[in-house]
Every structure is written in C-alpha cells, then in structure tokens.
Scaffold this active site. Structure first.
Site, mmCIF file in Angstrom:
data_model
loop_
_atom_site.group_PDB
_atom_site.id
_atom_site.type_symbol
_atom_site.label_atom_id
_atom_site.label_comp_id
_atom_site.label_asym_id
_atom_site.label_seq_id
_atom_site.Cartn_x
_atom_site.Cartn_y
_atom_site.Cartn_z
ATOM 1 N N ASN A 59 41.129 28.011 44.307
ATOM 2 C CA ASN A 59 40.438 29.205 43.815
ATOM 3 C C ASN A 59 39.084 28.810 43.236
ATOM 4 O O ASN A 59 38.948 28.578 42.040
ATOM 5 C CB ASN A 59 41.310 29.899 42.748
ATOM 6 C CG ASN A 59 40.603 31.064 42.092
ATOM 7 O OD1 ASN A 59 39.831 31.779 42.727
ATOM 8 N ND2 ASN A 59 40.857 31.255 40.808
ATOM 9 N N ASP A 97 33.852 30.072 34.157
ATOM 10 C CA ASP A 97 33.494 30.293 35.552
ATOM 11 C C ASP A 97 32.039 30.733 35.643
ATOM 12 O O ASP A 97 31.233 30.401 34.780
ATOM 13 C CB ASP A 97 34.435 31.322 36.175
ATOM 14 C CG ASP A 97 34.342 32.700 35.504
ATOM 15 O OD1 ASP A 97 33.510 32.885 34.586
ATOM 16 O OD2 ASP A 97 35.101 33.603 35.903
ATOM 17 N N TRP A 135 36.014 39.585 32.233
ATOM 18 C CA TRP A 135 36.128 39.529 33.692
ATOM 19 C C TRP A 135 36.126 40.939 34.275
ATOM 20 O O TRP A 135 35.456 41.203 35.284
ATOM 21 C CB TRP A 135 37.411 38.800 34.089
ATOM 22 C CG TRP A 135 37.546 38.646 35.583
ATOM 23 C CD1 TRP A 135 37.037 37.652 36.354
ATOM 24 C CD2 TRP A 135 38.233 39.542 36.462
ATOM 25 N NE1 TRP A 135 37.365 37.866 37.678
ATOM 26 C CE2 TRP A 135 38.094 39.024 37.775
ATOM 27 C CE3 TRP A 135 38.943 40.733 36.291
ATOM 28 C CZ2 TRP A 135 38.654 39.648 38.891
ATOM 29 C CZ3 TRP A 135 39.489 41.360 37.406
ATOM 30 C CH2 TRP A 135 39.343 40.818 38.694
ATOM 31 N N GLN A 194 33.369 43.124 37.003
ATOM 32 C CA GLN A 194 33.649 43.756 38.288
ATOM 33 C C GLN A 194 32.948 45.105 38.445
ATOM 34 O O GLN A 194 32.934 45.664 39.535
ATOM 35 C CB GLN A 194 35.166 43.961 38.457
ATOM 36 C CG GLN A 194 35.989 42.712 38.242
ATOM 37 C CD GLN A 194 35.495 41.529 39.028
ATOM 38 O OE1 GLN A 194 35.422 41.563 40.254
ATOM 39 N NE2 GLN A 194 35.147 40.455 38.327
#
Length: 337
Positions: free
Chosen positions: A72, A245, A316, A320
């Site tokens: 991932n 990330d 997170w 989106q």
C-alpha cells in the site's frame, strides 16, 4: 515508540513550521458530540465495510488487511493507476483493496505464503492490472516474494499465525512487522540536526527517525475493522500515532497548521519530487506526526477517549473532499507511503 524518535527532530525543523495556535483554534471548533456519544461524528473511526473488503471468513478479511498494507504505497502518477471493480473505477488505496478482492473472486490463493513466495510476474501483473502499470511494480513484486518467504518460514504460511504471534497487542504487531519483514522498516537515518553556532563537525551524531506508516496502519485497520474483537482484539492501539503519508500533511497545510518554507512550498506546488529520506521529506513527515499528537493533546480534555487513530481518520477523510484549487501534496517515490 514512534514519538520518542520524532521528538528530537521537532526543535530542529528548518523547512516546516507547526502553527500551534492555529492547531488549537482548529481543534476548538470541533462540535460537541451528540447526546449519548463520547465523540463528535468528525472523530469517528472507520469500519472498513466497503465491498472492496473480503468480509468472510474473519481470517480472510484479516489477511487481506495485512497483505494490502504490504504493498500500500505510491499510487500517484499521470495518468493515475485505476482498476475496474464491480462496475466502478477505483484508484489509490481503494484500487489496491479492490485488486486484492478481485483476486479473491478469481480464486487466486493470494493469502497463502507459499503462493506469494513464488508468485510469478504474470500473476502479479494480472492481480494489479489497470489502465496503466501501477507505479513501482517491481518493488511490489519483490515485497510479495519477501512476505511470502517470511510467512512460509516463520508463520506456517498464514497471516493469522502472524497476528497470534503478536499476542493481541498493537504495538507488538508493529514491532513484529518491522523486524521480521524488512520492507516494513520505515525509518530515516541518519538525521542530522543543525550544528549550534560555533559548533564543530566532530561530536555531532545522527539518529534514526521511525515512522512505520504501513505497519501502524496494518494494526489500526485490524483493530478498527473488527471493532477491537477477534483478529482485531489488540491492546495498546491508543499508542499508535497518525500515519505519515502524503495526504495528511496536505490537509494540515490547507488548515494552516503546517507551513512550508518558501523554497519547499514552491517545490511541492510545482509537483517536483522530494527525495525519500531528504531533510525536507523527513521534516514533513515528522511534523505531520507531531501535529497529530498535539491535536490529540488539545482535544483530550474535551474528549477523553480520543486517540491518534481518530485524528488520523478525521484528517484523511478531510483529504478526500478538498475540492478544486487545493495545493498539491508532496511527491516522494517510496515504498513506505
């Protein structure tokens, strides 16, 4: 575990600033929870119950979550790698989950260590097929072989034996992943803080900064997907950090919690790749994890149950739905995120 290695970095940040006043302001504006709820809806945990997940039996679902987190990483590119799954296009992490679920539908034994240890290039290409070749295909193939070999040699070829070996402990599972599977060992070393004025080169020591993004996410997804029961019955999940990330720092920058020095902002906004392990990239990741911890500290007096997992999913999820005109995320080609 993670925070102890990141703490020494923060006083020496040169390229990234954490605006702690703005951070507290953002946290202060979270609404109060609904009656009979300990946390506001913003701070929910994901349930991981989309149809990209293998839901039954529990062992297969747990295996999918672990296998997913082995590969991932690094989905960005033009055009973006995209698959078709159940009649809809999926990219990024959801594309990877869909690719694994699609392989299960096709009865490929992708959760078996012996199969992964010797998976052919053609089979791997079939599993990861999309509109274009997925970035870092060879690295992913190498990792599948590594994971298969370790599972076969040390865990009877099964992911559930790996989970049992962690003794129902999220931190122990992270340690197991990063020590037994080299591709999970997500660290930056050495990291050299700037010399003090009048200092000399001699006597300055580097140190290792640990992020363990994929290993931590694997433990978190198990815990969340099973509601802390069965394969997800993991103690100490509250000791995990947010996951370093490229989406979280993008959101933190949009919220004006993170600020980049002009030269770094220019590089990120021009989509110029940052070298993995470079000072700029390490600072972005370290500042992201530290900001997540500061947000937890800012919220815990109002919401005693809040953990870094709640903070991570909040950020997170924000990432989106950012709309047009949002500044880019930083681009680093790496197996770690």
């Amino acid at each position: 575990m993670i925070l102890n290695t990141i703490t020494p970095v923060i006083p020496h940040l040169r390229h990234v600033i954490i605006d702690e006043a703005q951070l507290r302001e953002v946290c202060a504006h979270l609404p109060e929870p609904a009656p009979n709820r300990a946390l506001p809806a913003t701070l929910r945990l994901p349930t991981w119950d989309d149809d990209v997940f293998t839901l039954h039996p529990p062992e297969a679902r747990a295996a999918q979550l672990l296998l997913f987190n082995t590969i991932n990483f690094s989905y960005w590119g033009e055009p973006k790698w995209t698959i078709e799954f159940h009649g809809r296009p999926l990219d990024g992490a959801w594309g990877m989950l869909g690719a694994l679920a699609r392989a299960v539908d096709e009865e490929l034994p992708i959760f078996d260590g012996a199969y992964l240890a010797s998976i052919s290039e053609s089979d791997a290409r079939h599993v990861l097929r999309g509109n274009v070749e997925i970035p870092m295909f060879q690295e992913r193939l190498d990792i599948l072989h590594e994971v298969g070999h370790v599972l076969a040699a040390q865990f009877g070829g099964k992911f559930d034996n790996l989970i049992h070996a962690a003794g129902n402990d999220a931190v122990a599972l992270v340690r197991l992943l990063v020590t037994r599977f080299p591709s999970f060992d997500d660290v930056a070393t050495p990291y050299l803080p700037p010399r003090p004025a009048g200092g000399t080169e001699g006597g300055q020591e580097g140190f290792t900064v640990a992020f363990y993004k994929r290993a931590q996410l694997a433990a978190a997804m198990l815990y969340e997907a099973f509601g802390g029961k069965g394969p997800g019955n993991l103690r100490h999940a509250e000791q995990l950090t947010v996951f370093a990330d490229y989406k979280l720092p993008q959101v933190l920058r949009r919220l004006s919690i993170l600020h980049y020095a002009p030269h770094l902002a220019g590089r990120v906004d021009r989509r110029e790749p940052l070298q993995a392990g470079s000072r700029e990239e390490v600072e972005i990741r370290a500042a992201t994890v530290w900001a997540g911890e500061l947000m937890r500290q800012a919220l815990v007096s109002r919401f005693p149950q809040v953990t870094a997992l709640h903070i991570d999913y909040w950020l997170w999820h924000e990432g989106q739905h950012q709309g047009p005109g949002i500044r880019p995320y930083h681009r680093t080609r790496t197996i770690y995120y």
